[in-house]
Design an enzyme around this catalytic site. Structure first.
Site, PDB file in Angstrom:
ATOM      1  N   CYS A  27       1.048  -0.998  -0.055  1.00 14.34           N
ATOM      2  CA  CYS A  27       0.230   0.193  -0.046  1.00 14.34           C
ATOM      3  C   CYS A  27       0.890   1.184  -0.163  1.00 14.34           C
ATOM      4  CB  CYS A  27      -0.960  -0.265   1.218  1.00 14.34           C
ATOM      5  SG  CYS A  27      -1.678   1.156   1.111  1.00 14.34           S
ATOM      6  N   CYS A  43      -0.626   4.131   2.720  1.00 13.26           N
ATOM      7  CA  CYS A  43      -0.529   4.553   4.011  1.00 13.26           C
ATOM      8  C   CYS A  43      -0.384   2.654   4.446  1.00 13.26           C
ATOM      9  CB  CYS A  43      -2.038   4.588   4.661  1.00 13.26           C
ATOM     10  SG  CYS A  43      -3.690   4.039   4.064  1.00 13.26           S
ATOM     11  N   SER A  44      -1.285   1.535   4.760  1.00 13.09           N
ATOM     12  CA  SER A  44      -0.882   0.323   5.318  1.00 13.09           C
ATOM     13  C   SER A  44      -2.020  -0.730   5.053  1.00 13.09           C
ATOM     14  CB  SER A  44      -0.365   0.291   6.535  1.00 13.09           C
ATOM     15  OG  SER A  44      -2.281   0.684   7.755  1.00 13.09           O
ATOM     16  N   CYS A  45      -2.965  -0.169   3.665  1.00 14.11           N
ATOM     17  CA  CYS A  45      -4.098  -0.489   3.512  1.00 14.11           C
ATOM     18  C   CYS A  45      -3.373  -2.303   3.579  1.00 14.11           C
ATOM     19  CB  CYS A  45      -5.334  -0.538   2.454  1.00 14.11           C
ATOM     20  SG  CYS A  45      -5.627   0.660   2.202  1.00 14.11           S
TER      21      CYS A  45
END
Ligand code: FE
Length: 210
Positions: free
Chosen positions: A112, A115-117
């Site tokens: 991602c 961010c951090s999906c």
């Protein structure tokens, strides 16, 4: 690169903030550590367990079933969300799951960039490195180098396709079933499917069977 249209900055930001419940848990956790009730290293061990063992077991079952049942694999390819729901997995972070099948021609890698999906219902908590800026940039710029960092080297002729997760779409890599696993039960197969192999930075091996 597919799935790279990030028209969802609002949703994305949610991933970087705590929900009220998460914030309360965090606050409570700090208080417990401060008061000496909880040993932070013990907490880390629990978190590690969820990251690497308990969480990704759901995804491992999905992969093992896809390896064992061609009809299931076909459904997983067509509609990942529905096929994952057949096994009882879904919910937040799994509203739209796409299964990326590795082939001899193409290896899949998930990141991602914003961010951090991460596909929580099938992989649990994301590892710390997944959220790190170096991984998020290098996976896109130099996927082969990224795999080398994880000790994975692919045949030169195998392309690497990078999938950029978003708040709307989360990906899970379906690794190729390794040779030497003929006749294994789904449970045995699931035991060698690591979290990393479902992110695309690892490969399953029959030697990993417990
Ligand atoms: Fe994200």
């Amino acid at each position: 690169m597919s799935g790279h249209d990030h028209h969802h900055h609002h949703d994305h930001e949610h991933d970087n903030h705590f929900t009220p419940i998460e914030a309360r848990v965090k606050a409570l956790e700090s208080l417990m550590v401060e008061k000496g009730y909880v040993d932070l290293s013990a907490l880390d061990a629990i978190i590690d367990t969820y990251e690497t063992r308990i969480g990704p077991r759901n995804g491992a079952r999905v992969v093992a079933k896809a390896w064992s049942d061609p009809a299931y694999a076909a459904r997983l390819k067509t509609d990942g969300t529905a096929a994952v729901a057949e096994l009882g997995y879904g919910g937040r972070g799994g509203e739209h799951i796409v299964a990326c099948f590795n082939t001899p021609e193409e290896h899949n890698l998930i990141v991602c960039t914003l961010c951090s999906c991460y596909p929580w219902p099938v992989l649990g908590l994301p590892p710390v490195w997944y959220k790190s800026p170096p991984y998020r940039s290098k996976a896109v710029i130099d996927p082969r180098g990224t795999l080398a960092d994880f000790g994975v080297s692919l045949p030169e002729g195998q392309r690497i396709r990078v999938w950029d997760s978003t708040a709307e779409t989360r990906f899970i890599v379906i690794p190729m079933r390794p040779e030497g696993t003929e006749g294994w039960s789904e449970e045995e197969l699931a035991s060698i499917v690591s979290r990393d192999s479902m992110i695309g930075v690892g490969l399953p091996s029959p030697e990993d069977r417990p």
